[in-house]
Design a protein around this motif. Structure first.
Motif, PDB file in Angstrom:
ATOM      1  N   ASN A 108      35.757  52.942  44.291  1.00  0.00           N
ATOM      2  CA  ASN A 108      34.308  52.763  44.248  1.00  0.00           C
ATOM      3  C   ASN A 108      33.879  51.317  44.433  1.00  0.00           C
ATOM      4  O   ASN A 108      32.695  51.007  44.329  1.00  0.00           O
ATOM      5  CB  ASN A 108      33.753  53.295  42.936  1.00  0.00           C
ATOM      6  CG  ASN A 108      33.788  54.811  42.886  1.00  0.00           C
ATOM      7  OD1 ASN A 108      33.514  55.482  43.875  1.00  0.00           O
ATOM      8  ND2 ASN A 108      34.126  55.360  41.730  1.00  0.00           N
ATOM      9  N   PHE A 109      34.829  50.442  44.711  1.00  0.00           N
ATOM     10  CA  PHE A 109      34.516  49.032  44.955  1.00  0.00           C
ATOM     11  C   PHE A 109      34.824  48.715  46.413  1.00  0.00           C
ATOM     12  O   PHE A 109      35.971  48.790  46.832  1.00  0.00           O
ATOM     13  CB  PHE A 109      35.319  48.131  44.014  1.00  0.00           C
ATOM     14  CG  PHE A 109      34.870  48.233  42.582  1.00  0.00           C
ATOM     15  CD1 PHE A 109      35.364  49.231  41.747  1.00  0.00           C
ATOM     16  CD2 PHE A 109      33.947  47.340  42.075  1.00  0.00           C
ATOM     17  CE1 PHE A 109      34.931  49.331  40.435  1.00  0.00           C
ATOM     18  CE2 PHE A 109      33.511  47.429  40.756  1.00  0.00           C
ATOM     19  CZ  PHE A 109      34.009  48.429  39.940  1.00  0.00           C
ATOM     20  N   GLY A 110      33.798  48.356  47.166  1.00  0.00           N
ATOM     21  CA  GLY A 110      33.968  48.179  48.603  1.00  0.00           C
ATOM     22  C   GLY A 110      34.234  46.763  49.047  1.00  0.00           C
ATOM     23  O   GLY A 110      34.617  46.534  50.190  1.00  0.00           O
ATOM     24  N   PHE A 111      34.050  45.812  48.136  1.00  0.00           N
ATOM     25  CA  PHE A 111      34.229  44.407  48.499  1.00  0.00           C
ATOM     26  C   PHE A 111      35.213  43.766  47.525  1.00  0.00           C
ATOM     27  O   PHE A 111      35.086  43.941  46.318  1.00  0.00           O
ATOM     28  CB  PHE A 111      32.885  43.675  48.461  1.00  0.00           C
ATOM     29  CG  PHE A 111      31.839  44.322  49.329  1.00  0.00           C
ATOM     30  CD1 PHE A 111      30.889  45.166  48.794  1.00  0.00           C
ATOM     31  CD2 PHE A 111      31.830  44.087  50.695  1.00  0.00           C
ATOM     32  CE1 PHE A 111      29.937  45.775  49.593  1.00  0.00           C
ATOM     33  CE2 PHE A 111      30.877  44.687  51.507  1.00  0.00           C
ATOM     34  CZ  PHE A 111      29.934  45.535  50.957  1.00  0.00           C
ATOM     35  N   TRP A 112      36.139  42.986  48.091  1.00  0.00           N
ATOM     36  CA  TRP A 112      37.227  42.418  47.301  1.00  0.00           C
ATOM     37  C   TRP A 112      37.422  40.946  47.634  1.00  0.00           C
ATOM     38  O   TRP A 112      37.248  40.522  48.773  1.00  0.00           O
ATOM     39  CB  TRP A 112      38.529  43.168  47.586  1.00  0.00           C
ATOM     40  CG  TRP A 112      38.481  44.582  47.126  1.00  0.00           C
ATOM     41  CD1 TRP A 112      37.937  45.652  47.776  1.00  0.00           C
ATOM     42  CD2 TRP A 112      39.011  45.087  45.897  1.00  0.00           C
ATOM     43  NE1 TRP A 112      38.072  46.788  47.021  1.00  0.00           N
ATOM     44  CE2 TRP A 112      38.733  46.472  45.861  1.00  0.00           C
ATOM     45  CE3 TRP A 112      39.663  44.503  44.812  1.00  0.00           C
ATOM     46  CZ2 TRP A 112      39.103  47.282  44.792  1.00  0.00           C
ATOM     47  CZ3 TRP A 112      40.049  45.314  43.761  1.00  0.00           C
ATOM     48  CH2 TRP A 112      39.764  46.692  43.752  1.00  0.00           C
ATOM     49  N   GLY A 113      37.817  40.184  46.619  1.00  0.00           N
ATOM     50  CA  GLY A 113      38.229  38.814  46.832  1.00  0.00           C
ATOM     51  C   GLY A 113      39.677  38.752  47.259  1.00  0.00           C
ATOM     52  O   GLY A 113      40.351  39.781  47.386  1.00  0.00           O
ATOM     53  N   GLN A 114      40.159  37.538  47.451  1.00  0.00           N
ATOM     54  CA  GLN A 114      41.524  37.350  47.942  1.00  0.00           C
ATOM     55  C   GLN A 114      42.554  37.353  46.812  1.00  0.00           C
ATOM     56  O   GLN A 114      43.749  37.439  47.072  1.00  0.00           O
ATOM     57  CB  GLN A 114      41.632  36.028  48.723  1.00  0.00           C
ATOM     58  CG  GLN A 114      41.824  34.775  47.870  1.00  0.00           C
ATOM     59  CD  GLN A 114      40.585  34.371  47.079  1.00  0.00           C
ATOM     60  OE1 GLN A 114      39.493  34.890  47.303  1.00  0.00           O
ATOM     61  NE2 GLN A 114      40.761  33.435  46.149  1.00  0.00           N
ATOM     62  N   GLY A 115      42.088  37.261  45.595  1.00  0.00           N
ATOM     63  CA  GLY A 115      42.983  37.304  44.444  1.00  0.00           C
ATOM     64  C   GLY A 115      43.369  35.926  43.934  1.00  0.00           C
ATOM     65  O   GLY A 115      43.383  34.945  44.681  1.00  0.00           O
ATOM     66  N   THR A 116      43.696  35.867  42.659  1.00  0.00           N
ATOM     67  CA  THR A 116      44.176  34.638  42.034  1.00  0.00           C
ATOM     68  C   THR A 116      45.351  34.990  41.125  1.00  0.00           C
ATOM     69  O   THR A 116      45.312  35.981  40.395  1.00  0.00           O
ATOM     70  CB  THR A 116      43.057  33.921  41.262  1.00  0.00           C
ATOM     71  OG1 THR A 116      43.527  32.651  40.776  1.00  0.00           O
ATOM     72  CG2 THR A 116      42.536  34.740  40.097  1.00  0.00           C
ATOM     73  N   GLN A 117      46.407  34.187  41.202  1.00  0.00           N
ATOM     74  CA  GLN A 117      47.641  34.495  40.477  1.00  0.00           C
ATOM     75  C   GLN A 117      47.523  34.058  39.020  1.00  0.00           C
ATOM     76  O   GLN A 117      47.142  32.912  38.730  1.00  0.00           O
ATOM     77  CB  GLN A 117      48.832  33.788  41.124  1.00  0.00           C
ATOM     78  CG  GLN A 117      50.152  33.965  40.393  1.00  0.00           C
ATOM     79  CD  GLN A 117      50.689  35.382  40.499  1.00  0.00           C
ATOM     80  OE1 GLN A 117      50.715  35.954  41.594  1.00  0.00           O
ATOM     81  NE2 GLN A 117      51.137  35.944  39.386  1.00  0.00           N
ATOM     82  N   VAL A 118      47.894  34.951  38.126  1.00  0.00           N
ATOM     83  CA  VAL A 118      48.020  34.638  36.704  1.00  0.00           C
ATOM     84  C   VAL A 118      49.458  34.906  36.305  1.00  0.00           C
ATOM     85  O   VAL A 118      49.978  36.001  36.519  1.00  0.00           O
ATOM     86  CB  VAL A 118      47.062  35.494  35.851  1.00  0.00           C
ATOM     87  CG1 VAL A 118      47.357  35.297  34.373  1.00  0.00           C
ATOM     88  CG2 VAL A 118      45.620  35.146  36.169  1.00  0.00           C
ATOM     89  N   THR A 119      50.098  33.884  35.750  1.00  0.00           N
ATOM     90  CA  THR A 119      51.479  34.011  35.305  1.00  0.00           C
ATOM     91  C   THR A 119      51.552  33.621  33.841  1.00  0.00           C
ATOM     92  O   THR A 119      51.135  32.524  33.464  1.00  0.00           O
ATOM     93  CB  THR A 119      52.411  33.117  36.127  1.00  0.00           C
ATOM     94  OG1 THR A 119      52.290  33.460  37.520  1.00  0.00           O
ATOM     95  CG2 THR A 119      53.858  33.305  35.689  1.00  0.00           C
ATOM     96  N   VAL A 120      52.071  34.530  33.032  1.00  0.00           N
ATOM     97  CA  VAL A 120      52.199  34.294  31.596  1.00  0.00           C
ATOM     98  C   VAL A 120      53.683  34.217  31.261  1.00  0.00           C
ATOM     99  O   VAL A 120      54.433  35.178  31.458  1.00  0.00           O
ATOM    100  CB  VAL A 120      51.524  35.406  30.789  1.00  0.00           C
ATOM    101  CG1 VAL A 120      51.581  35.079  29.296  1.00  0.00           C
ATOM    102  CG2 VAL A 120      50.080  35.603  31.236  1.00  0.00           C
ATOM    103  N   SER A 121      54.097  33.070  30.754  1.00  0.00           N
ATOM    104  CA  SER A 121      55.512  32.868  30.423  1.00  0.00           C
ATOM    105  C   SER A 121      55.760  33.208  28.960  1.00  0.00           C
ATOM    106  O   SER A 121      54.895  33.015  28.102  1.00  0.00           O
ATOM    107  CB  SER A 121      55.920  31.431  30.708  1.00  0.00           C
ATOM    108  OG  SER A 121      55.187  30.546  29.884  1.00  0.00           O
ATOM    109  N   SER A 122      56.965  33.673  28.689  1.00  0.00           N
ATOM    110  CA  SER A 122      57.314  34.060  27.305  1.00  0.00           C
ATOM    111  C   SER A 122      57.885  32.897  26.540  1.00  0.00           C
ATOM    112  O   SER A 122      58.208  31.860  27.076  1.00  0.00           O
ATOM    113  CB  SER A 122      58.303  35.209  27.335  1.00  0.00           C
ATOM    114  OG  SER A 122      59.452  34.844  28.063  1.00  0.00           O
TER     115      SER A 122
END
Length: 122
Positions: A108-122
């Motif tokens: 239901n979402f027709g428009f999207w961004g390019q994305g952004t990386q999230v990295t969570v280290s332990s």
């Protein structure tokens, strides 16, 4: 038409916080419901959070409920995702999306961004 650009991703330790931002082009931003989705390597894209046109209604995936908060500022054409108490399992590319329906379904979402990386280290 609306164009979306995300920012704010990065590397953070478990338990930390990040705030993602998404700026939308166009004059009709307030006409769109907005959502955040994420995709981890080898996994399908999944719903994270959504907010309706006025910001009066929100929805969250169970996995992020109580830790993430979605908000929007229609005057600035912005939508945000505040992420607290981050876990390694939150590691993914996060996408901002716009659509005509207030929904948890990517379809239901027709428009999207390019994305952004999230990295969570332990």
């Amino acid at each position: 038409q609306v164009q979306l650009v995300e920012s704010g991703g990065g590397l953070v330790q478990a338990g930390g916080s990040l705030r993602l931002s998404c700026v939308a082009s166009g004059r009709t931003f307030s006409s769109y419901a907005m959502g955040w989705f994420r995709q981890a390597p080898g996994k399908e894209r999944e719903f994270v959070a959504a907010i309706n046109w006025t910001g009066g209604s929100t929805s969250y995936a169970d996995s992020v409920k109580g830790r993430f908060t979605i908000a929007r500022d229609n005057a600035k054409n912005m939508v945000y995702l505040q992420m607290n108490s981050l876990k390694p399992g939150d590691t993914a590319v996060y996408y901002c999306a716009a659509g005509w329906l207030f929904s948890t379904s990517a379809a239901n979402f027709g428009f999207w961004g390019q994305g952004t990386q999230v990295t969570v280290s332990s």
